[in-house]
Design an enzyme around this catalytic site. Structure first.
Site, PDB file in Angstrom:
ATOM      1  N   GLY A   1       0.938  -1.268   0.395  1.00 38.87           N
ATOM      2  CA  GLY A   1       0.054   0.030  -0.306  1.00 38.87           C
ATOM      3  C   GLY A   1       0.474   1.096   0.014  1.00 38.87           C
ATOM      4  O   GLY A   1       0.395   2.175   0.540  1.00 38.87           O
TER       5      GLY A   1
ATOM      6  N   ASN B   1       1.618   3.154  -2.272  1.00 42.23           N
ATOM      7  CA  ASN B   1       0.233   3.608  -3.551  1.00 42.23           C
ATOM      8  C   ASN B   1      -0.237   4.758  -2.197  1.00 42.23           C
ATOM      9  O   ASN B   1      -0.754   5.543  -2.902  1.00 42.23           O
ATOM     10  CB  ASN B   1       0.014   3.617  -4.502  1.00 42.23           C
ATOM     11  CG  ASN B   1       1.307   3.367  -5.745  1.00 42.23           C
ATOM     12  OD1 ASN B   1       1.875   4.576  -6.793  1.00 42.23           O
ATOM     13  ND2 ASN B   1       1.391   1.875  -6.071  1.00 42.23           N
TER      14      ASN B   1
ATOM     15  N   ARG C   1     -14.384 -16.032  -9.437  1.00 38.71           N
ATOM     16  CA  ARG C   1     -14.487 -14.718  -9.914  1.00 38.71           C
ATOM     17  C   ARG C   1     -15.638 -14.110  -9.716  1.00 38.71           C
ATOM     18  O   ARG C   1     -15.484 -12.833  -9.639  1.00 38.71           O
ATOM     19  CB  ARG C   1     -13.542 -14.909 -11.238  1.00 38.71           C
ATOM     20  CG  ARG C   1     -12.567 -13.520 -11.203  1.00 38.71           C
ATOM     21  CD  ARG C   1     -11.995 -13.688 -12.655  1.00 38.71           C
ATOM     22  NE  ARG C   1     -10.401 -14.955 -12.759  1.00 38.71           N
ATOM     23  CZ  ARG C   1      -9.578 -14.320 -12.493  1.00 38.71           C
ATOM     24  NH1 ARG C   1      -9.439 -13.432 -11.687  1.00 38.71           N
ATOM     25  NH2 ARG C   1      -8.627 -15.494 -12.408  1.00 38.71           N
TER      26      ARG C   1
ATOM     27  N   ARG D   1      -6.019  -9.190  -8.699  1.00 39.23           N
ATOM     28  CA  ARG D   1      -6.878  -9.838  -9.086  1.00 39.23           C
ATOM     29  C   ARG D   1      -7.328  -9.134 -10.080  1.00 39.23           C
ATOM     30  O   ARG D   1      -6.842  -8.090 -10.564  1.00 39.23           O
ATOM     31  CB  ARG D   1      -8.150  -9.834  -7.638  1.00 39.23           C
ATOM     32  CG  ARG D   1      -7.808  -9.944  -6.069  1.00 39.23           C
ATOM     33  CD  ARG D   1      -7.724 -11.796  -6.397  1.00 39.23           C
ATOM     34  NE  ARG D   1      -8.832 -12.552  -7.302  1.00 39.23           N
ATOM     35  CZ  ARG D   1      -8.285 -13.505  -7.305  1.00 39.23           C
ATOM     36  NH1 ARG D   1      -7.491 -14.389  -6.729  1.00 39.23           N
ATOM     37  NH2 ARG D   1      -9.368 -14.798  -7.853  1.00 39.23           N
ATOM     38  N   ILE D   2      -7.923  -9.966 -10.875  1.00 43.68           N
ATOM     39  CA  ILE D   2      -8.117  -9.778 -12.024  1.00 43.68           C
ATOM     40  C   ILE D   2      -9.719  -9.247 -12.898  1.00 43.68           C
ATOM     41  O   ILE D   2     -10.522 -10.487 -11.415  1.00 43.68           O
ATOM     42  CB  ILE D   2      -7.857 -11.174 -13.710  1.00 43.68           C
ATOM     43  CG1 ILE D   2      -5.986 -10.922 -13.879  1.00 43.68           C
ATOM     44  CG2 ILE D   2      -8.634 -10.135 -15.019  1.00 43.68           C
ATOM     45  CD1 ILE D   2      -5.835 -12.194 -14.744  1.00 43.68           C
TER      46      ILE D   2
ATOM     47  N   HIS E   1       0.189   0.408 -13.535  1.00 44.32           N
ATOM     48  CA  HIS E   1       1.018  -0.195 -14.180  1.00 44.32           C
ATOM     49  C   HIS E   1       2.279   0.148 -13.946  1.00 44.32           C
ATOM     50  O   HIS E   1       2.880   0.998 -15.361  1.00 44.32           O
ATOM     51  CB  HIS E   1       0.699  -1.116 -15.204  1.00 44.32           C
ATOM     52  CG  HIS E   1       1.248  -1.588 -15.972  1.00 44.32           C
ATOM     53  ND1 HIS E   1       0.668  -3.165 -15.332  1.00 44.32           N
ATOM     54  CD2 HIS E   1       1.970  -2.199 -16.960  1.00 44.32           C
ATOM     55  CE1 HIS E   1       1.738  -4.263 -15.899  1.00 44.32           C
ATOM     56  NE2 HIS E   1       2.600  -3.562 -16.396  1.00 44.32           N
TER      57      HIS E   1
ATOM     58  N   THR F   1     -10.090  -1.146 -17.991  1.00 41.68           N
ATOM     59  CA  THR F   1     -10.794  -1.926 -19.798  1.00 41.68           C
ATOM     60  C   THR F   1     -11.016  -3.402 -19.102  1.00 41.68           C
ATOM     61  O   THR F   1     -10.874  -3.807 -18.591  1.00 41.68           O
ATOM     62  CB  THR F   1     -10.881  -0.895 -20.728  1.00 41.68           C
ATOM     63  OG1 THR F   1      -9.348  -1.331 -20.995  1.00 41.68           O
ATOM     64  CG2 THR F   1     -11.091  -0.119 -20.693  1.00 41.68           C
TER      65      THR F   1
ATOM     66  N   ASP G   1      -4.931  -4.344 -18.514  1.00 41.74           N
ATOM     67  CA  ASP G   1      -3.748  -3.657 -18.748  1.00 41.74           C
ATOM     68  C   ASP G   1      -3.483  -2.793 -20.088  1.00 41.74           C
ATOM     69  O   ASP G   1      -2.275  -2.025 -20.230  1.00 41.74           O
ATOM     70  CB  ASP G   1      -1.655  -4.088 -18.210  1.00 41.74           C
ATOM     71  CG  ASP G   1      -1.819  -5.352 -17.208  1.00 41.74           C
ATOM     72  OD1 ASP G   1      -2.491  -4.115 -15.998  1.00 41.74           O
ATOM     73  OD2 ASP G   1      -1.140  -5.743 -17.459  1.00 41.74           O
TER      74      ASP G   1
HETATM   75  C1  GRF Z   1       2.561  -0.380  -8.171  1.00 40.56           C
HETATM   76  O1  GRF Z   1       4.291  -1.082  -8.075  1.00 40.56           O
HETATM   77  C2  GRF Z   1       1.793  -0.598  -8.950  1.00 40.56           C
HETATM   78  O2  GRF Z   1       2.447  -0.542 -10.037  1.00 40.56           O
HETATM   79  C3  GRF Z   1       1.064  -2.312  -9.275  1.00 40.56           C
HETATM   80  O3  GRF Z   1       1.521  -2.806  -8.012  1.00 40.56           O
HETATM   81  C4  GRF Z   1       2.753  -2.190  -6.873  1.00 40.56           C
HETATM   82  C5  GRF Z   1       1.922  -1.831  -5.904  1.00 40.56           C
HETATM   83  O4  GRF Z   1       2.626  -1.772  -4.888  1.00 40.56           O
HETATM   84  N1  GRF Z   1       0.054  -2.317  -9.179  1.00 40.56           N
HETATM   85  P1  GRF Z   1       2.080  -0.597  -3.570  1.00 40.56           P
HETATM   86  O5  GRF Z   1       0.721  -1.788  -2.886  1.00 40.56           O
HETATM   87  O6  GRF Z   1       1.183   0.448  -3.425  1.00 40.56           O
HETATM   88  O7  GRF Z   1       3.182  -0.261  -2.383  1.00 40.56           O
END
Ligand code: GRF
Length: 214
Positions: free
Chosen positions: A12, A14, A65, A91-92, A109, A141, A145
């Site tokens: 987490g 991000n 799913r 998860r997709i 991504h 979508t 990716d």
């Molecule tokens: C990120 O590098 C993002 O690009 C990818 O998953 C990672 C998540 O990292 N989709 P975090 O859990 O936010 O540290």
């Protein structure tokens, strides 16, 4: 104010970047909920520390799913999100889920899309001898990716790079570009129209290139 749901599976960082951008006043949204499919995701601790409601919906408790996606959709809708942010959600998603929230799901991504869709992007960029690597924010979508791109940032690949050095450089960039893309959406400047990204009423044929200042 724009209500955001953030979906995670892991550390987490991000998510933390969103929390920090909100407290610094550079992103004006409310994180209505953080949802994880894994109870041990450290991002849940980050959310609790920031007094954000959390939900954990474990995919292994559902037969398939479709049932899992129905459960997360129902859970998320209780929080009335305007925008879903996939932040390391491993998860997709089914097309039913994507259609339900069409135009309101962003993903980040860790690659310069359309290059290196899928997993292990950092090692694949090193192995391919790329000079540049980076990360891309895009609308989600049905195709993995492959949704319309919004904002992309690049970093150099250095000769001494390992997977973890390169990944750390990309993640530092992600923490700038992801809240930035969410801010564009929240301000109404960024929209998803007919399967394409639009900014300020112009179609984005290429993702915006992050230059450290935009
Ligand atoms: C990120 O590098 C993002 O690009 C990818 O998953 C990672 C998540 O990292 N989709 P975090 O859990 O936010 O540290």
């Amino acid at each position: 104010m724009t209500r955001v749901a953030i979906l995670i599976s892991g550390s987490g960082t991000n998510l933390q970047a969103f929390i920090d951008a909100i407290s610094q006043g550079t992103l004006t949204v409310e994180i209505a909920v953080v949802l994880s499919n894994r109870p041990d995701a450290y991002g849940l601790t980050r959310a609790r520390d920031a007094n954000i409601p959390t939900e954990c919906v474990q995919n292994e408790n559902y037969p398939d799913r479709a049932a899992f996606d129905e459960a997360i959709a129902t859970t998320l809708e209780r929080y009335k999100p305007d925008l879903l942010i996939l932040a390391g959600f491993m998860r997709i998603l089914t097309s039913t889920f994507v259609k339900r929230f069409e135009g309101r799901i962003l993903n980040i991504h860790p690659a310069l899309l359309p290059n290196f869709r899928g997993l292990n992007t950092h090692q694949r960029a090193i192995d391919a001898g790329e000079k540049w690597h980076g990360s891309t924010v895009h609308f989600v979508t049905e195709e993995l990716d492959a949704g319309p791109m919004i904002l992309q940032g690049r970093v150099p690949v250095l000769c001494e790079d390992t997977e973890s050095l390169l990944s750390a450089r990309v993640q530092a960039l992600e923490h700038k570009i992801y809240p930035e893309a969410a801010a564009l959406f929240a301000s109404g400047r960024l929209e998803f129209r007919n399967g394409e990204s639009w900014l300020d009423d112009s179609r984005l044929d290429e993702p915006i290139q992050f230059n450290g200042e935009n």
